[in-house]
Design a protein around this motif. Sequence first.
Motif, mmCIF file in Angstrom:
data_model
loop_
_atom_site.group_PDB
_atom_site.id
_atom_site.type_symbol
_atom_site.label_atom_id
_atom_site.label_comp_id
_atom_site.label_asym_id
_atom_site.label_seq_id
_atom_site.Cartn_x
_atom_site.Cartn_y
_atom_site.Cartn_z
ATOM 1 N N ALA A 195 -1.443 22.744 -0.030
ATOM 2 C CA ALA A 195 -2.005 23.901 0.674
ATOM 3 C C ALA A 195 -2.870 24.514 -0.203
ATOM 4 C CB ALA A 195 -0.967 24.880 1.241
ATOM 5 N N SER A 196 -2.656 24.594 -1.417
ATOM 6 C CA SER A 196 -3.313 25.220 -2.300
ATOM 7 C C SER A 196 -4.743 24.319 -2.758
ATOM 8 C CB SER A 196 -2.819 25.339 -3.626
ATOM 9 O OG SER A 196 -3.677 25.844 -4.828
ATOM 10 N N LEU A 197 -4.564 23.190 -2.875
ATOM 11 C CA LEU A 197 -5.576 22.267 -3.184
ATOM 12 C C LEU A 197 -6.612 22.061 -2.203
ATOM 13 C CD1 LEU A 197 -3.646 19.347 -4.915
ATOM 14 C CD2 LEU A 197 -5.171 21.038 -6.022
ATOM 15 N N SER A 215 -7.242 24.397 -0.087
ATOM 16 C CA SER A 215 -8.020 25.572 0.004
ATOM 17 C C SER A 215 -8.944 25.445 -0.825
ATOM 18 C CB SER A 215 -7.191 26.751 -0.004
ATOM 19 O OG SER A 215 -5.880 26.866 0.901
#
Lengths: 285, 536
Positions: free
Chosen positions: B409-411, B413
């Motif tokens: 999810a972070s990557l 984003s």
Amino acid sequence: MMENTEKLKEVKPMSLPPTSLPSSADSVSGPVRRPDYIQVRDFSFNYTPDVRVLHNITMDIPENEVTAFIGPSGCGKTTLLRNFNRMNDLIDGISHEGLINVDGQDIFDPNLEVISLRKRIGMVFQKSNPFPKTIYENVVYSLRIAGQRDKGILDEVVERSLRGAALWDEVKDRLQQSALGLSGGQMQRLCIARAIANQPHILLMDEPCSALDPIATAKIEELISALKEEFTVVIVTHNMQQAARVSDRTAYFYLGKLIEMDVTKKIFANPSKKETEDYISGRFG
Amino acid sequence: MVWFSGMWLAIGLLMIVTLLVVIVKNGLTLFWPSEVVQIELVEGSKASIQGASTLAGEVRKRQDKRVLDAEGNVIPELQLFVGNRDAYGFGFRYVDQSDIASQVYPEDIIVAERIEYGDIIGYPVSMKLADGVINADAPDFRQRFESVVGLSNDRRHEIEVIEKKKIGAINYEMQALKLSLRKAELGGGLTDELRTSVEQRTAELQTEYEVLAKQATDLRSAQKAETFVCRLPTGVEREVALGDLMHFYYPNEMGYFDRVGHFFVEIWKFLSEDPREANTEGGVFPAIFGTFVMTLLMSLVVVPFGVVAAIYLREYSKQGPLVRAVRIAVNNLAGVPSIVFGVFGLGFFVYLVGGSIDSLFYPERLPTPTFGTGGILWASLTLALMTVPVVIVSTEEALAAVSRGAREASLASGASKWQTIQRIVLPASVPGIITGLVLSMARGAGEVAPLMLVGVVKLAPTLPLDGDVPFVHLERKFMHLGFHIYDLGFQSPDSEAAKPMVFATTLLLIALVVVLNAAAIILRERLRRKYASSAF
């Protein structure tokens, strides 16, 4: 954001022969919409040198439409989706052949920063994965990592994104509470809000409703139809009714091959391939 | 099988509980004022002290003698703490039960703690004060005695302030002046001006010193001027300077609550005072402080070191045979005997790094080493090195446990790998990192062997943190509870007298480790609640 777009425009657009795209005037309207916003050309993908999961895929995904990928489990639809923002880079030992262009730019270009690509492509995952932070911080995550500190802008983005994800009315009074206290459907909509916060051009959705109940699913489907006004949506789904309801175009995959891609109505009413018809009519899959 | 495995667990628990009970019981008797028994011996008993047939003391132990008597019966005996070590030449006496003709608990017997030679156990006779002699049967004897002892304690405190704080500060400054002169000399920048100013300041300090020294001498002689006369149970009268007495009580008169009060006062003294009499008397404050500061410094070093190493191993390095080999090596490092780390610390940190620092930054102090000898910094670093595998292993596990979903999810984003680690992965791993810290503190705080090589001493005159600029003295040697236990138990001149101290110190070390761990665990639970989630 703007910098990236400008930089992209400087890059010479790839001149590729367009694939024959069936006319879609009945489902698509509006001014400038490129029918080949995402171009996939003869694309093959291996997880290990022996395991090829995608075989010579060629397709065009039009701008501001909802494109659904359907097919039985293991047919490669998620793998293809995850190639669009290069999420497969995390896996060791992958290799690919062929091209994928997004907005005219080769995404495998070694000069391309994968981060700038991902900033233009939002992604929603099968399992909702909010961060263990407040609702507010979840939404502004992509802006925070880009260094945005202006409270006014952040507040505005939170409201816009949560409204865009049809969650604003439910959470506007508890933005500073943990996102982990939300229900499953709300979490998934929060993930959508997070994915659209940075105003990407493309929204990739990997079975976004597979873990949700019918009511939450209905909300998200409603949302998807609204989202295509702003975004190019690519959705992977197991649920054929869902594909029929939300998408403008449907691609059917089987064993790593693209069997057929056409306007959704045509796929479901009168598919040109026998395999597609078998799958859709439930005789197989 | 359930019973069998349960039995082994029960045995293990039983052993731990027994150990704790023994330590707690023996440790706490040090503070409890027990009654003093006066024993009349039968004629010709071997237990008599200096020919007297009477003796008195606290019963410390009741046991059966190893040797049987002529008829093969067991002989029970008592161990008495008789005190008055200066008069008798020993502090403990074994008395056969059969040698006891009669025993009483006299009301007026007194136990008085002195700064030297341990307790007096005897009967007060009189005080010889400047304004006359007060006999013990005078009605206001106890009040006067108490106030006089209080006064002498105040005076002793004053002497301490003068000698340790004021004169200490003067010495510190004089040393610094001498060093600045030497530094200038070495650097070739020695001017007459500097020399004169240094000499002038030194002379000023010298005058100040003499005034203070005079004060101290006066106070000391005041401490000796008044005396206390007491009659020992053996009948001999002794006269001791009132300035030597610290505290007295009538053990056979005390009620239960008096005893409890005395118990807590003694515990407080044990925790807050400096050791006396080759560490067998007084408190252990410098050792507590040294242990605490060392553990803290070690934590400050070990956490960043271990976490960064674990991040590299888990997040950045390409998983393969080499990384696997490194991982195995790290795990094995945890099994290396601690003394080996001590030797390494001595060779690398003390001699090599410390020696280089000395020749680079403190040439004026040579040949006296500054960092080129054991000190709290080197001890902390040595222990950090010893415990870093624990932190690496637990951090790696915590990093690996962060779900793929959150990373993706972070990557997705648009975060870079480092941003993902920093904002998502590390916060979620904090509980695991703290678990590693808890384990490493538990091991580090209790470790003694390597410390003996890199900076622990039996008695440190100064603390590693104090009021002299620059306040933190990382080069200083320090005292440590673990080493204190070893020193008391095995290096002490009077091991019988030191025994309760050994237990009390052990109890304290265990308590310190428990407190440090509890603090870390509470912190971890708080963070865990903050990051608790099904997604992680």
